[in-house]
Design an enzyme around this catalytic site. Structure first.
Site, PDB file in Angstrom:
ATOM      1  N   ASP A  40       0.862  -1.177   0.000  1.00  0.00           N
ATOM      2  CA  ASP A  40       0.000   0.000   0.000  1.00  0.00           C
ATOM      3  C   ASP A  40       0.910   1.243   0.000  1.00  0.00           C
ATOM      4  O   ASP A  40       2.107   1.140   0.271  1.00  0.00           O
ATOM      5  CB  ASP A  40      -0.855  -0.066   1.270  1.00  0.00           C
ATOM      6  CG  ASP A  40      -1.531   1.234   1.580  1.00  0.00           C
ATOM      7  OD1 ASP A  40      -2.318   1.690   0.743  1.00  0.00           O
ATOM      8  OD2 ASP A  40      -1.247   1.813   2.654  1.00  0.00           O
ATOM      9  N   ASP A  42      -0.139   5.114   1.105  1.00  0.00           N
ATOM     10  CA  ASP A  42      -0.288   6.075   2.199  1.00  0.00           C
ATOM     11  C   ASP A  42      -0.123   5.402   3.556  1.00  0.00           C
ATOM     12  O   ASP A  42      -0.806   4.442   3.870  1.00  0.00           O
ATOM     13  CB  ASP A  42      -1.678   6.732   2.154  1.00  0.00           C
ATOM     14  CG  ASP A  42      -1.787   7.760   1.047  1.00  0.00           C
ATOM     15  OD1 ASP A  42      -0.893   8.607   0.931  1.00  0.00           O
ATOM     16  OD2 ASP A  42      -2.773   7.688   0.286  1.00  0.00           O
TER      17      ASP A  42
HETATM   18  O1  C5P Z   1      -2.702   4.400  -0.171  1.00  0.00           O
HETATM   19  P1  C5P Z   1      -3.960   4.086   0.564  1.00  0.00           P
HETATM   20  O2  C5P Z   1      -4.775   3.052  -0.093  1.00  0.00           O
HETATM   21  O3  C5P Z   1      -3.737   3.823   2.037  1.00  0.00           O
HETATM   22  O4  C5P Z   1      -4.768   5.513   0.470  1.00  0.00           O
HETATM   23  C1  C5P Z   1      -5.981   5.773   0.976  1.00  0.00           C
HETATM   24  C2  C5P Z   1      -5.935   6.699   2.169  1.00  0.00           C
HETATM   25  O5  C5P Z   1      -6.245   8.043   1.761  1.00  0.00           O
HETATM   26  C3  C5P Z   1      -7.017   6.295   3.140  1.00  0.00           C
HETATM   27  O6  C5P Z   1      -6.450   5.715   4.279  1.00  0.00           O
HETATM   28  C4  C5P Z   1      -7.808   7.564   3.457  1.00  0.00           C
HETATM   29  O7  C5P Z   1      -7.841   7.864   4.821  1.00  0.00           O
HETATM   30  C5  C5P Z   1      -7.099   8.669   2.721  1.00  0.00           C
HETATM   31  N1  C5P Z   1      -8.059   9.525   2.013  1.00  0.00           N
HETATM   32  C6  C5P Z   1      -8.039  10.883   2.247  1.00  0.00           C
HETATM   33  N2  C5P Z   1      -8.919  11.707   1.582  1.00  0.00           N
HETATM   34  C7  C5P Z   1      -9.800  11.185   0.690  1.00  0.00           C
HETATM   35  C8  C5P Z   1      -9.825   9.814   0.443  1.00  0.00           C
HETATM   36  C9  C5P Z   1      -8.913   9.013   1.132  1.00  0.00           C
HETATM   37  O8  C5P Z   1      -7.237  11.351   3.052  1.00  0.00           O
HETATM   38  N3  C5P Z   1     -10.613  11.990   0.044  1.00  0.00           N
END
Ligand code: C5P
Length: 288
Positions: A40, A42
């Site tokens: 993954d 983030d």
């Molecule tokens: O790379 P990963 O799959 O972990 O990325 C998704 C992350 O991005 C989620 O953990 C979520 O908290 C974050 N996110 C965010 N803002 C959004 C959508 C997802 O910060 N609009």
């Protein structure tokens, strides 16, 4: 496990040490030609905190600096304040969370699509952002490249941002494939929406990569190191073929006390509140 002192650190938790020992021994025996890595992005390859300050995710990057207008930042933050606690709530099941996550990603993507950013805007935002790759990430990328081990980065973030972060802070090698939500641009280079199906935190078992021939082509690589920070990440390698040894490494960055038991059930190795890839790199050093 005694050969890898990093596994005995206070912030490294392992529910079944015999299993972990066996899997690592098998990986060492089989060597680099049998290994593939799925990670993954983030808060797994990137840091949750850097010197005590919370770092940006891909989406957060867009809320930093002066490129996007205030209305975007306000609405994006309001969405996160509402939905992030639901994403991380250990008391809700994945089935309960999925429709809520689809709602979040849909609203966030629609909001960004109104702003018509360019590729240059993305680069500038990344360069000025607080997104940080974990310490040791450059070594990790370079070593996988040097030993020809495929690395699939599977993210529910934003592909264009991930590519820029990697290019800016490390090197994007040709053994790396980034599967994520990519921006779509018009002829003038302005963003108009997103390409392909949405990837959110809990549909990483579906979609593009599992339907493609990516894992088929790697069917001789029966050993998988999987790295994630969410329970949804556990499914990132579901499409892998002929897996014999899978080592699931989980980074637990928030709600540690409430989530530890569940993470220890699901992940073979759980790493608590760490800003590095030291544990993963120590294992790789033995395998390569
Ligand atoms: O790379 P990963 O799959 O972990 O990325 C998704 C992350 O991005 C989620 O953990 C979520 O908290 C974050 N996110 C965010 N803002 C959004 C959508 C997802 O910060 N609009």
């Amino acid at each position: 496990m005694n050969d890898i002192p990093e596994l005995s650190l206070q912030n490294v938790r392992i529910a079944n040490p015999e299993h972990v020992t066996e899997v690592i021994q098998n990986m060492i025996r089989d060597g680099q030609n049998k290994l593939q890595v799925v990670a993954d992005f983030d808060r797994t390859l990137s840091k949750y905190t850097h010197r005590g300050q919370i770092c940006s995710t891909c989406h957060n990057v867009l809320e930093e600096g002066h490129v996007l207008p205030e209305f975007y930042k306000d609405e994006a933050r309001a969405l996160r304040d509402h939905y992030f606690p639901i994403e991380m709530n250990p008391k809700l099941t994945i089935e309960e969370k999925i429709p809520v996550m689809v709602e979040w990603w849909t609203k966030a993507h629609d909001l960004l699509s109104k702003c018509h950013i360019t590729k240059d805007d993305v680069r500038i935002m990344v360069e000025n952002s607080t997104a940080r790759l974990r310490d040791g990430c450059t070594w990790f990328f370079d070593q996988l490249q040097a030993t020809d081990i495929p690395l699939l980065i599977f993210s529910a973030g934003i592909g264009d941002v991930i590519i820029e972060v990697i290019k800016h802070q490390a090197t994007l090698h040709d053994n790396m494939k980034v599967v994520s939500n990519y921006l779509e641009y018009d002829d003038q280079g302005k963003m108009t929406g997103f390409q392909d199906e949405m990837i959110h935190v809990y549909n990483k078992n579906e979609g593009a990569i599992h339907d493609s021939d990516y894992f088929q082509k790697l069917e001789h690589r029966n050993n998988v190191i999987l790295m994630g920070d969410s329970l949804g990440d556990l499914h990132m390698a579901d499409g892998a073929v002929g897996v014999q040894n899978k080592l699931k490494i989980g980074f637990l960055n928030v709600k540690v006390e409430e989530s530890l038991e569940l993470y220890m059930k699901k992940y073979d190795i759980v790493i608590l509140e760490d800003e590095t890839l030291n544990v993963v790199n120590a294992i790789l050093r033995k395998v390569l």
